[in-house]
Design an enzyme around this catalytic site. Sequence first.
Site, PDB file in Angstrom:
ATOM      1  N   GLY A 124       0.884  -1.397  -0.169  1.00 19.28           N
ATOM      2  CA  GLY A 124      -0.060  -0.056  -0.087  1.00 19.28           C
ATOM      3  C   GLY A 124       0.840   1.311  -0.139  1.00 19.28           C
ATOM      4  O   GLY A 124       2.103   1.210  -0.376  1.00 19.28           O
ATOM      5  N   CYS A 125       0.243   2.257   0.514  1.00 21.70           N
ATOM      6  CA  CYS A 125       0.741   3.696   0.304  1.00 21.70           C
ATOM      7  C   CYS A 125       2.086   3.804   0.826  1.00 21.70           C
ATOM      8  O   CYS A 125       2.963   4.774   0.556  1.00 21.70           O
ATOM      9  CB  CYS A 125      -0.127   4.708   0.520  1.00 21.70           C
ATOM     10  SG  CYS A 125      -1.582   4.886  -0.374  1.00 21.70           S
ATOM     11  N   PHE A 126       2.257   3.090   2.110  1.00 19.87           N
ATOM     12  CA  PHE A 126       3.459   3.248   2.906  1.00 19.87           C
ATOM     13  C   PHE A 126       4.624   2.777   2.378  1.00 19.87           C
ATOM     14  O   PHE A 126       5.716   3.064   2.668  1.00 19.87           O
ATOM     15  CB  PHE A 126       3.196   3.093   4.386  1.00 19.87           C
ATOM     16  CG  PHE A 126       2.977   1.630   4.638  1.00 19.87           C
ATOM     17  CD1 PHE A 126       4.242   0.665   4.663  1.00 19.87           C
ATOM     18  CD2 PHE A 126       2.005   1.083   4.797  1.00 19.87           C
ATOM     19  CE1 PHE A 126       3.871  -0.655   4.766  1.00 19.87           C
ATOM     20  CE2 PHE A 126       1.495  -0.311   5.172  1.00 19.87           C
ATOM     21  CZ  PHE A 126       2.713  -1.052   5.418  1.00 19.87           C
TER      22      PHE A 126
END
Length: 349
Positions: A141-143
Amino acid sequence: MATAYVNQISTAVPALDCHDMFIEYAPELIEERGKMLLFKRMAERAHINHRWSSVEDPAGFYGNNPSAVDTETRMVEYEDKAPKLAQKAVEGLNLGDAADEITHLVLVTCTGFYSPGIDYDLIKNCGISPNVDRTQIGFMGCFAGITGLKTANNIVRANPEAKVLLVSVELCSVHLQKPKSLESMLSFLIFGDGCAAAIISAEATGLELDSFKQVMVPDTRDLITWRIGNEGFDMVLSGKVPGQLGKALNPENLKLILAGRTPADIDLWAIHPGGRTILDAVENALELEPDALAVSRHVLENYGNMSSATVLFVLAEMMKQAAEGGPRGLGSAMAFGPGLTAETMLFRL
């Protein structure tokens, strides 16, 4: 033990600016008038002017019912477009003959998979040695952009002669579906496509990597989820995320993230622009000045949320501004994703 530096970052987006196109198209997907009006208010408040899509003919690809496009068709599109966008970002580094000096290739992506994958295509097309050490970070995901930097940091610290190519490529637009809820309406409004490529080595130029810390927020497992369905990858982005992030950035966690420092000690904030409300929540929790997140807001306005690549776009803009006489100093980077997880990094520019 060696210190690792991000020597340079190159970014790339597809040619199609899809944001206004999507806002015009979205009401056709929303059956309830109340939800349609709510979507229009959300679009006005998103503070996004541009998002970029690799789907060159959205009307032809999605049709009147994007949920009718199966996952296999979407992955065919990903396999065609993702390596080309990744190559464009790598070519922006202008490595020339130095491409053969790359010892490690770290690929980050969570919007598609195939094998042999993008790493194979980059080796074939960008002059990288076939003996390069390869690592893929997938579906985090985004991290995961910061996870990629952390991986490169560990490689260089263990081997000062290493020269790491980090590539984060995301094609969020291939997963457009008919909105099922308020949360899905929001995710389709903010996500776009992009790629960032970076060189990390022990050469003392650019952005010095300091320390990394990860924080998982208790009892928030279902607030951000990312699952593979029959109609593409299904994203859930709860409206509760900003509030929970604000609570997570409490004095105890900040002491860990900032290595005992306070927000007042930080000169630069590279916050993942997951959305306007995410940035507002971080700004309020840390009691920052209104312009402290200007670079993150700039990236949100011009690119939207490109999942794992987004925080690298923020760092690239900071490095560009510093090269032009802009701010330098001690920085804190944060990116947020499923878990609810905050991946954080201290750096010096």
